[in-house]
Design an enzyme around this catalytic site. Structure first.
Site, mmCIF file in Angstrom:
data_model
loop_
_atom_site.group_PDB
_atom_site.id
_atom_site.type_symbol
_atom_site.label_atom_id
_atom_site.label_comp_id
_atom_site.label_asym_id
_atom_site.label_seq_id
_atom_site.Cartn_x
_atom_site.Cartn_y
_atom_site.Cartn_z
ATOM 1 C CE LYS A 1 -1.715 1.524 4.108
ATOM 2 N NZ LYS A 1 -1.402 2.922 4.504
ATOM 3 C CG ASN A 2 2.194 2.745 3.555
ATOM 4 O OD1 ASN A 2 1.042 3.078 3.256
ATOM 5 N ND2 ASN A 2 2.572 2.525 4.807
ATOM 6 N NE ARG B 1 0.592 10.306 10.094
ATOM 7 C CZ ARG B 1 0.095 9.324 9.361
ATOM 8 N NH1 ARG B 1 -1.099 8.866 9.590
ATOM 9 N NH2 ARG B 1 0.799 8.802 8.385
ATOM 10 C CB CYS C 1 -4.777 11.010 11.733
ATOM 11 S SG CYS C 1 -3.141 10.372 11.980
ATOM 12 C CG ASP D 1 3.121 1.429 9.577
ATOM 13 O OD1 ASP D 1 2.689 2.282 10.362
ATOM 14 O OD2 ASP D 1 3.394 1.669 8.385
ATOM 15 N NE ARG E 1 -7.256 4.352 5.794
ATOM 16 C CZ ARG E 1 -6.358 4.844 6.631
ATOM 17 N NH1 ARG E 1 -6.600 4.906 7.900
ATOM 18 N NH2 ARG E 1 -5.201 5.289 6.183
HETATM 19 N N1 EPU Z 1 6.630 14.516 10.644
HETATM 20 C C1 EPU Z 1 6.833 15.844 10.920
HETATM 21 N N2 EPU Z 1 6.783 16.734 9.891
HETATM 22 C C2 EPU Z 1 6.582 16.359 8.598
HETATM 23 C C3 EPU Z 1 6.378 14.992 8.318
HETATM 24 C C4 EPU Z 1 6.414 14.081 9.362
HETATM 25 O O1 EPU Z 1 7.023 16.218 12.071
HETATM 26 O O2 EPU Z 1 6.563 17.212 7.707
HETATM 27 C C5 EPU Z 1 6.611 13.544 11.752
HETATM 28 C C6 EPU Z 1 5.243 12.875 11.882
HETATM 29 O O3 EPU Z 1 4.348 13.656 12.625
HETATM 30 C C7 EPU Z 1 5.582 11.571 12.550
HETATM 31 C C8 EPU Z 1 6.965 11.251 11.982
HETATM 32 O O4 EPU Z 1 7.476 12.472 11.455
HETATM 33 O O5 EPU Z 1 5.662 11.725 13.936
HETATM 34 C C9 EPU Z 1 6.961 10.195 10.897
HETATM 35 O O6 EPU Z 1 6.145 10.573 9.820
HETATM 36 P P1 EPU Z 1 6.435 10.193 8.306
HETATM 37 O O7 EPU Z 1 6.329 11.418 7.495
HETATM 38 O O8 EPU Z 1 7.697 9.390 8.224
HETATM 39 O O9 EPU Z 1 5.209 9.253 8.004
HETATM 40 P P2 EPU Z 1 4.130 9.394 6.858
HETATM 41 O O10 EPU Z 1 4.795 9.617 5.553
HETATM 42 O O11 EPU Z 1 3.057 10.318 7.279
HETATM 43 C C10 EPU Z 1 4.255 6.846 6.286
HETATM 44 C C11 EPU Z 1 3.258 5.730 6.173
HETATM 45 C C12 EPU Z 1 2.743 5.362 7.557
HETATM 46 C C13 EPU Z 1 3.937 4.950 8.419
HETATM 47 C C14 EPU Z 1 4.984 6.072 8.450
HETATM 48 C C15 EPU Z 1 6.246 5.710 9.202
HETATM 49 C C16 EPU Z 1 2.300 6.086 3.990
HETATM 50 C C17 EPU Z 1 1.122 6.444 3.159
HETATM 51 N N3 EPU Z 1 2.157 6.137 5.308
HETATM 52 O O12 EPU Z 1 3.532 7.939 6.866
HETATM 53 O O13 EPU Z 1 1.875 4.264 7.394
HETATM 54 O O14 EPU Z 1 3.516 4.665 9.723
HETATM 55 O O15 EPU Z 1 5.345 6.435 7.097
HETATM 56 O O16 EPU Z 1 6.828 4.577 8.680
HETATM 57 O O17 EPU Z 1 3.333 5.712 3.448
HETATM 58 C C18 EPU Z 1 0.107 2.820 7.918
HETATM 59 O O18 EPU Z 1 0.319 2.246 6.830
HETATM 60 O O19 EPU Z 1 -0.674 2.345 8.800
HETATM 61 C C19 EPU Z 1 0.778 4.085 8.197
HETATM 62 C C20 EPU Z 1 0.375 4.920 9.149
#
Ligand code: EPU
Length: 420
Positions: A22-23, A123, A118, A308, A400
């Site tokens: 998915k990701n 986030r 969320c 995850d 999802r």
């Molecule tokens: N963060 C910031 N600022 C930003 C972006 C992120 O502070 O601009 C913080 C977030 O708040 C969080 C941490 O950095 O505390 C990690 O966030 P990251 O950006 O790495 O995660 P994401 O891109 O929002 C993806 C996956 C998540 C997975 C995380 C970590 C997708 C669509 N989602 O989220 O997947 O947990 O990376 O590996 O790729 C799931 O599949 O259940 C899921 C939540």
């Protein structure tokens, strides 16, 4: 509202196939908005998040086709057209924010919804915006929307304060069509980043270093179309590995699981007594006859233990011998499942980002509610190890992120049904 009913089940045995990630699929579908010709993406999992992304692409003027049988999605990006997608659609999934980089790079203007908090934390998206601004975008935040515009994007050196997966993806996609060279430092190393980079390279981008903490991107004029196959979903694989360990004697084989992507999960399950072997892409997971023993877990960006998989392992620790701790360092509020597990008799104390778990002999089934995708998966793992019947509501969360999870678990002997 649909729910899962899980009767007391025997240990899992048999074989199942892991779906595409998915990701990885979500950013790759977003990236196909940058291509001038058709992109044919294979092994796209049949998930609600994916279909929302498909609808977003359509609402932007793109054309898509979904072949259910082969799990293949074709995308023809719009030449121009609407640059702000439908609000209702966009606000359904956080991953919709991944259209920002591609549309900015291709059309130089994009307007989308600023995601809110969320269930697993606030986030923010500051790192995405900082990176795009460094490439030359003007960013405006107004009334819950973000508008990014640029006359041109220019290559630049970007240092990420945290190796955010989404920020790395957005910046990488925008840099692929920028003028000159970009270097993204302290970027995320997740396999999904490498998959996105491999896809972009397959349609003409010039990217090196994906999978390390420094990615170098030499911007190109345009991207063509092509065919690409998504990597297997390491979190789905890990969830089935955990499910196999929910009872002593579990013995399953996962087809299409990548050992390299699952090292931290394999290491922890082995510490707990499971036997895991890999035979040419067939991963065998055997749960110890004597039951699991506890361990300590700390989530970290890849190659650390994945956030995850935290909930699913917490479910196992709550049924293991001894005391263990789980520290969540990636998201600030990702223990909602602990309260549900406690209703099953689990002995878990959560304080801030740490959960202390004393294993109990047996959890007992009851009525539960999935609070997010992985929390829901963890409740299934707990239910498979519990005595009696468990009912899990709000299963749309699981839909999802897990492709036919009930069907796959039934193949392995679980007594799970979905009722409307
Ligand atoms: N963060 C910031 N600022 C930003 C972006 C992120 O502070 O601009 C913080 C977030 O708040 C969080 C941490 O950095 O505390 C990690 O966030 P990251 O950006 O790495 O995660 P994401 O891109 O929002 C993806 C996956 C998540 C997975 C995380 C970590 C997708 C669509 N989602 O989220 O997947 O947990 O990376 O590996 O790729 C799931 O599949 O259940 C899921 C939540």
């Amino acid at each position: 509202m649909s729910k899962f009913i899980i009767e007391e089940s025997p240990c899992l045995k048999g074989k199942t196939r892991v779906s595409g990630s998915k990701n990885a699929a979500l950013p790759i579908l977003a990236a196909s908005l940058m291509a001038r010709k058709k992109c044919v993406i294979r092994d796209v999992p049949a998930l609600t998040d994916i279909f929302v992304m498909q609808n977003i692409i359509e609402s932007l003027g793109g054309k898509t086709e979904w072949d259910k049988k082969t799990e293949t999605m074709s995308v023809i990006a719009p030449d121009a057209g609407r640059l702000d997608a439908d609000y209702e659609l966009i606000s359904k999934i956080r991953a919709s924010f991944l259209i920002l980089g591609p549309l900015l790079a291709r059309f130089k203007k994009v307007r989308t919804v600023l995601p809110g908090g969320c269930a697993i934390g606030s986030r923010p998206v500051d790192l995405h915006l900082k990176g795009l601004a460094a490439l030359g975008a003007e960013i405006e935040l107004e009334h819950g929307y973000v508008t990014a515009t640029a006359k041109r994007l220019s290559g630049v050196e970007i240092y990420l304060d945290f190796p955010s997966v989404g920020a790395t993806e957005n910046i990488l996609m925008a840099a692929a069509l920028a003028d000159g060279q970009s270097v993204i430092r302290n970027c995320a190393l997740e396999p999904e980043i490498t998959d996105l980079a491999n896809f972009l390279v397959s349609i003409g981008a010039d990217i090196s270093g994906a999978g390390t903490d420094t990615i170098t991107v030499n911007g190109v004029e345009s991207l063509r179309g092509g065919e690409y196959t998504i990597i297997p979903d390491r979190i789905e694989a890990g969830t089935f590995m955990a499910a196999a360990c929910a009872r002593p004697g579990g013995d399953i084989v996962l087809e299409n699981a990548v050992t390299e992507h699952l090292r931290p999960v394999i290491a922890k399950l082995r510490e707990m007594g499971a036997e895991i072997s890999d035979n040419n892409g067939m991963m065998r997971v055997q749960s110890p006859d004597a039951g699991l023993r506890s361990t300590d877990i700390k989530t970290l960006p890849y190659p650390g233990f994945p956030t995850d998989m935290q909930a699913q392992l917490l479910a196992l620790l709550s049924m293991a011998r001894g005391r263990g701790t789980v520290v969540e360092t990636v998201f600030e509020n990702r223990f909602m499942h602990a309260a549900e597990m406690k209703r099953m008799g689990a002995d878990i104390k959560v304080e801030s980002r740490t959960a202390a778990v004393n294993g109990v002999d047996r959890l007992t089934g009851c009525h539960l509610k999935a609070t997010d995708l992985r929390a829901g998966a963890a409740l299934i793992v707990a239910a498979l190890g519990a005595s009696g019947q468990t009912e899990i509501s709000d299963i749309y969360h699981m839909e999802r992120g897990y492709d036919r999870i009930d069907e796959k678990l039934r193949q392995l002997g679980a007594r799970i049904i979905r009722v409307e």
